[in-house]
Scaffold this motif. Structure first.
Motif, mmCIF file in Angstrom:
data_model
loop_
_atom_site.group_PDB
_atom_site.id
_atom_site.type_symbol
_atom_site.label_atom_id
_atom_site.label_comp_id
_atom_site.label_asym_id
_atom_site.label_seq_id
_atom_site.Cartn_x
_atom_site.Cartn_y
_atom_site.Cartn_z
ATOM 1 N N LEU A 185 0.660 0.099 1.497
ATOM 2 C CA LEU A 185 0.438 -0.957 0.510
ATOM 3 C C LEU A 185 -0.605 -1.951 1.018
ATOM 4 C CD1 LEU A 185 4.155 -1.567 -0.499
ATOM 5 C CD2 LEU A 185 2.375 -0.743 -2.038
ATOM 6 N N ALA A 186 -0.502 -2.317 2.280
ATOM 7 C CA ALA A 186 -1.467 -3.254 2.855
ATOM 8 C C ALA A 186 -2.868 -2.651 2.874
ATOM 9 C CB ALA A 186 -1.035 -3.642 4.270
ATOM 10 N N LEU A 187 -2.958 -1.359 3.171
ATOM 11 C CA LEU A 187 -4.252 -0.683 3.175
ATOM 12 C C LEU A 187 -4.870 -0.688 1.782
ATOM 13 C CD1 LEU A 187 -6.379 1.067 4.613
ATOM 14 C CD2 LEU A 187 -4.962 3.064 4.079
ATOM 15 N N ALA A 188 -4.062 -0.401 0.768
ATOM 16 C CA ALA A 188 -4.568 -0.410 -0.607
ATOM 17 C C ALA A 188 -5.050 -1.801 -0.996
ATOM 18 C CB ALA A 188 -3.480 0.064 -1.565
ATOM 19 N N CYS A 189 -4.306 -2.813 -0.611
ATOM 20 C CA CYS A 189 -4.695 -4.195 -0.913
ATOM 21 C C CYS A 189 -6.074 -4.499 -0.339
ATOM 22 C CB CYS A 189 -3.649 -5.153 -0.347
ATOM 23 S SG CYS A 189 -4.073 -6.901 -0.522
ATOM 24 N N VAL A 190 -6.293 -4.146 0.912
ATOM 25 C CA VAL A 190 -7.584 -4.406 1.563
ATOM 26 C C VAL A 190 -8.703 -3.639 0.864
ATOM 27 C CG1 VAL A 190 -8.907 -4.067 3.689
ATOM 28 C CG2 VAL A 190 -6.571 -4.957 3.796
ATOM 29 N N GLN A 191 -8.438 -2.388 0.507
ATOM 30 C CA GLN A 191 -9.467 -1.573 -0.140
ATOM 31 C C GLN A 191 -9.890 -2.167 -1.476
ATOM 32 O OE1 GLN A 191 -7.799 2.385 -0.323
ATOM 33 N NE2 GLN A 191 -8.531 2.918 1.717
ATOM 34 N N TYR A 192 -8.931 -2.589 -2.291
ATOM 35 C CA TYR A 192 -9.276 -3.132 -3.603
ATOM 36 C C TYR A 192 -9.933 -4.512 -3.488
ATOM 37 C CZ TYR A 192 -6.978 0.739 -5.924
ATOM 38 O OH TYR A 192 -6.652 1.997 -6.373
ATOM 39 N N LEU A 245 -6.826 -6.369 -9.796
ATOM 40 C CA LEU A 245 -6.168 -5.085 -10.037
ATOM 41 C C LEU A 245 -4.982 -4.920 -9.097
ATOM 42 C CD1 LEU A 245 -6.178 -2.179 -11.322
ATOM 43 C CD2 LEU A 245 -7.533 -1.497 -9.349
ATOM 44 N N TRP A 246 -5.163 -5.290 -7.837
ATOM 45 C CA TRP A 246 -4.068 -5.169 -6.887
ATOM 46 C C TRP A 246 -2.909 -6.094 -7.265
ATOM 47 C CZ3 TRP A 246 -1.801 -1.973 -4.063
ATOM 48 C CH2 TRP A 246 -0.807 -2.387 -3.173
ATOM 49 N N THR A 247 -3.209 -7.274 -7.794
ATOM 50 C CA THR A 247 -2.146 -8.177 -8.247
ATOM 51 C C THR A 247 -1.261 -7.491 -9.285
ATOM 52 O OG1 THR A 247 -3.501 -10.142 -7.836
ATOM 53 C CG2 THR A 247 -1.680 -10.381 -9.394
ATOM 54 N N THR A 296 2.690 -5.865 -8.369
ATOM 55 C CA THR A 296 3.847 -6.284 -9.157
ATOM 56 C C THR A 296 4.529 -5.080 -9.795
ATOM 57 O OG1 THR A 296 2.789 -8.409 -9.623
ATOM 58 C CG2 THR A 296 4.618 -7.764 -11.044
ATOM 59 N N ALA A 297 3.744 -4.162 -10.335
ATOM 60 C CA ALA A 297 4.318 -2.967 -10.965
ATOM 61 C C ALA A 297 5.081 -2.111 -9.958
ATOM 62 C CB ALA A 297 3.214 -2.142 -11.620
ATOM 63 N N LEU A 298 4.634 -2.105 -8.708
ATOM 64 C CA LEU A 298 5.271 -1.285 -7.683
ATOM 65 C C LEU A 298 6.518 -1.941 -7.101
ATOM 66 C CD1 LEU A 298 2.116 -0.108 -5.694
ATOM 67 C CD2 LEU A 298 3.519 1.291 -7.214
ATOM 68 N N LEU A 299 6.420 -3.235 -6.813
ATOM 69 C CA LEU A 299 7.462 -3.895 -6.031
ATOM 70 C C LEU A 299 8.397 -4.771 -6.846
ATOM 71 C CD1 LEU A 299 5.363 -4.914 -2.889
ATOM 72 C CD2 LEU A 299 6.692 -2.829 -3.285
ATOM 73 N N ASP A 300 7.953 -5.237 -8.002
ATOM 74 C CA ASP A 300 8.798 -6.121 -8.811
ATOM 75 C C ASP A 300 8.563 -5.833 -10.289
ATOM 76 O OD1 ASP A 300 10.604 -8.063 -9.413
ATOM 77 O OD2 ASP A 300 9.325 -9.763 -8.875
ATOM 78 N N GLN A 322 -13.521 0.605 -15.035
ATOM 79 C CA GLN A 322 -13.000 0.745 -13.676
ATOM 80 C C GLN A 322 -11.494 0.511 -13.658
ATOM 81 O OE1 GLN A 322 -15.655 -2.140 -11.612
ATOM 82 N NE2 GLN A 322 -15.916 -0.502 -10.116
ATOM 83 N N TYR A 323 -11.076 -0.565 -14.288
ATOM 84 C CA TYR A 323 -9.651 -0.893 -14.330
ATOM 85 C C TYR A 323 -8.862 0.217 -15.015
ATOM 86 C CZ TYR A 323 -9.711 -5.670 -12.502
ATOM 87 O OH TYR A 323 -9.796 -6.758 -11.673
ATOM 88 N N ALA A 324 -9.366 0.700 -16.137
ATOM 89 C CA ALA A 324 -8.647 1.730 -16.887
ATOM 90 C C ALA A 324 -8.463 2.990 -16.050
ATOM 91 C CB ALA A 324 -9.394 2.051 -18.178
ATOM 92 N N ALA A 325 -9.531 3.421 -15.362
ATOM 93 C CA ALA A 325 -9.457 4.643 -14.563
ATOM 94 C C ALA A 325 -8.487 4.489 -13.398
ATOM 95 C CB ALA A 325 -10.846 5.018 -14.058
ATOM 96 N N LEU A 326 -8.546 3.353 -12.716
ATOM 97 C CA LEU A 326 -7.680 3.155 -11.557
ATOM 98 C C LEU A 326 -6.230 2.944 -11.972
ATOM 99 C CD1 LEU A 326 -10.070 0.966 -9.402
ATOM 100 C CD2 LEU A 326 -9.217 3.242 -8.819
ATOM 101 N N LEU A 327 -6.011 2.203 -13.044
ATOM 102 C CA LEU A 327 -4.642 2.019 -13.518
ATOM 103 C C LEU A 327 -4.029 3.352 -13.933
ATOM 104 C CD1 LEU A 327 -5.085 -1.268 -15.577
ATOM 105 C CD2 LEU A 327 -3.727 -1.007 -13.490
ATOM 106 N N GLU A 328 -4.804 4.177 -14.629
ATOM 107 C CA GLU A 328 -4.297 5.492 -15.019
ATOM 108 C C GLU A 328 -3.965 6.330 -13.787
ATOM 109 O OE1 GLU A 328 -5.553 9.362 -17.763
ATOM 110 O OE2 GLU A 328 -7.078 7.924 -17.138
ATOM 111 N N ALA A 329 -4.837 6.280 -12.773
ATOM 112 C CA ALA A 329 -4.581 7.043 -11.553
ATOM 113 C C ALA A 329 -3.293 6.594 -10.878
ATOM 114 C CB ALA A 329 -5.759 6.892 -10.590
ATOM 115 N N HIS A 330 -2.975 5.315 -10.994
ATOM 116 C CA HIS A 330 -1.749 4.774 -10.408
ATOM 117 C C HIS A 330 -0.554 4.862 -11.360
ATOM 118 C CE1 HIS A 330 -3.032 3.133 -6.527
ATOM 119 N NE2 HIS A 330 -4.161 2.753 -7.098
ATOM 120 N N GLY A 331 -0.733 5.519 -12.496
ATOM 121 C CA GLY A 331 0.388 5.724 -13.408
ATOM 122 C C GLY A 331 0.690 4.570 -14.334
#
Length: 374
Positions: free
Chosen positions: A179-186, A194-196, A200-204, A258-267
Motif C-alpha cells: 500500500l505504501a509503495l502504491a501511494c508513493v507511485q501515484y 487518486l490514491w486518496t 479509502t475504498a480499500l481500507l475504509d 487516466q483516472y478511469a483506466a486506473l480506477l477500473e484496473a483497481h476494480g
C-alpha cells in the motif's frame, strides 16, 4: 489451533525482473508451487522462527499491483479461504495452489494477461497465525521485512528457473508495504487524489471521501463508486481566451481518462455525478428536452492526440433560433466509441455527426459551431 480460529497475515513475494525482460509464464503447476512454497517457508522461518507456528499458503501465480489492491483484496481473501478449508487439524503447515493447463483452481487466483507486462510481479502469500501470536508477528514482519526481506539465494534461484526470468531483486513485503509503495507511485505521477480515493475504498469502504484532481475536477467516493463532476460545468469556471480554455478542457479529459483506466484496473467504477446511465467507458450528461419536437444533431469535439473528447447533442428549435442542448457524452476509452455510436442512434436517432476542434460559445462554454449551446 484450528485454521478457522487463526488470524490472516497477507504478504507478497515481489519480483523485479531485469529491465526489458518478463516472466515466461504467469502461473506455476501445483507441484512447482509446492516446491517454491517450501523455499518461501524456509526463508521466512529463518527470518522469524515463530512463523513455524503458522500455516503458509501460497498462490503460484504472478499478479500486478492493481490486481492485488482491489476492494476486499479478492486475491488474498480467496487464498485465505482456500487455506482455511484444508482438513488438517494442525495449523502449522505449508500449502500451495497451482495451475492445471495454465488455469488456477479458482478465478480470483487467475492473473489477467492485460497486466502481465508490469515492472513488478507479485506472488501472493497468506500466513494463518494463532491469535495469541498474530499481533506480535504482524508488527515484527513490518519491522524485519523492511531491512531483511530479500529472498534467499535458493528461493531466488528457484524463481528464476521456474518463471524463466532474470531478476534484479526478489523480496518479501507485507500488504501495508505494498500500500505504501502504491501511494508513493501515484504521488510521483501527480495522482495523489487518486490514491486518496483508492486508499479509502480499500481500507475504509463504508465511509466516503471527496477530493479534487490536479486540474480541479471534483471526485467523490460513495458506495464503492467514484463520481466525478461534469467536465462541461468545470469548463465554465475556467479562465483565459478560447485557445487556453480548449487546452484546459482537453487536459481535463486526458486526466479523467487516466483516472478511469486506473480506477477500473483497481476494480472501481467511475460515474458522472448526476449523470445518466451509460455503458462502461462512457459518461452521459443529459439535459431536459424542449417541449417542441425537432430533429437532433451531434458535434464531436476533438483534440490533438486524444481524438474525440466530447460529443454534444443539440436540438434546433424555431422558438429561440438557437440549438437546445440535449446531452454531452464523454468517451473515456477507445473501446467506448462503438458504445457511443450505438447510444446516439438508440437514444437520439443520430447515425452520423460533424466533428472538429473543441467548439466554444462566446461565453467560453462547450458549444457547437456557429451557434450557442447553453
Amino acid at each position: 489451533m484450528q485454521a478457522h480460529a487463526a488470524v490472516a497475515l497477507p504478504l507478497v513475494l515481489a519480483l523485479e525482473p531485469v529491465a526489458g525482460t518478463a516472466p515466461a509464464r504467469p502461473t506455476l503447476t501445483r507441484d512447482e508451487a509446492s516446491a517454491l512454497a517450501a523455499h518461501v517457508a524456509d526463508d521466512l522461518v529463518r527470518l522469524l522462527p515463530d512463523l513455524a507456528h503458522t500455516r503458509l499458503a501460497l498462490a503460484g501465480a504472478l499478479f500486478d499491483l492493481v490486481e492485488l489492491l482491489r476492494p476486499g483484496f479478492p486475491v488474498w481473501s480467496t487464498l485465505e479461504e482456500l487455506a482455511r478449508r484444508l482438513p488438517q487439524a494442525q495449523l502449522a503447515q505449508v500449502v500451495a495452489f497451482g495451475s492445471r493447463d495454465g488455469r488456477m483452481p479458482v478465478q480470483p487466483l487467475q492473473p489477467d494477461p492485460a497486466f502481465a507486462q508490469g515492472p513488478l510481479r507479485l506472488l501472493p502469500i497468506v500466513l494463518l497465525a494463532p491469535a495469541a501470536l498474530a499481533d506480535t508477528l504482524r508488527q515484527t514482519l513490518e519491522t524485519e521485512l523492511v531491512g531483511r526481506g530479500e529472498a534467499g539465494t535458493v528461493c531466488a534461484d528457484a524463481l528464476m528457473r521456474l518463471f524463466d526470468v532474470r531478476l534484479e531483486h526478489a523480496r518479501y513485503l507485507t500488504r501495508d508495504d505494498l500500500l505504501a509503495l502504491a501511494c508513493v507511485q501515484y504521488e510521483h505521477v501527480n495522482l495523489a487524489p487518486l490514491w486518496t480515493l483508492l486508499e479509502t475504498a480499500l481500507l475504509d469502504p463504508s465511509t466516503g471521501v471527496t477530493t479534487q484532481s490536479a486540474r480541479g475536477l471534483e471526485l467523490a467516493l460513495t458506495a464503492g463508486t467514484v463520481r466525478v463532476s461534469s467536465p462541461a460545468r468545470w469548463l465554465e469556471g475556467q479562465h483565459g481566451d478560447g485557445a487556453q480554455r480548449r487546452h484546459a478542457f482537453a487536459g481535463a479529459i486526458f486526466e479523467l481518462r487516466q483516472y478511469a483506466a486506473l480506477l477500473e484496473a483497481h476494480g472501481l467504477a467511475l460515474a458522472l455525478d448526476g449523470g445518466s446511465p451509460a455503458p462502461a467507458g462512457l459518461l452521459l450528461e443529459r439535459f431536459p428536452a424542449p417541449t417542441t419536437a425537432a430533429p437532433s444533431r451531434a458535434y464531436a469535439h476533438t483534440a490533438p492526440g486524444l481524438g474525440i473528447v466530447a460529443v454534444s447533442v443539440v436540438q434546433d428549435t424555431a422558438e429561440t433560433n438557437r440549438p437546445h442542448p440535449l446531452a454531452h457524452l464523454y468517451p473515456l476509452a477507445p473501446a467506448a466509441l462503438g458504445e457511443l455510436r450505438a447510444l446516439l442512434a438508440a437514444q437520439f436517432g443520430i447515425e452520423a455527426w460533424d466533428s472538429g476542434p473543441i467548439a466554444l460559445t462566446d461565453q467560453g462554454r462547450l458549444g457547437v459551431p456557429g451557434a450557442a449551446l447553453h
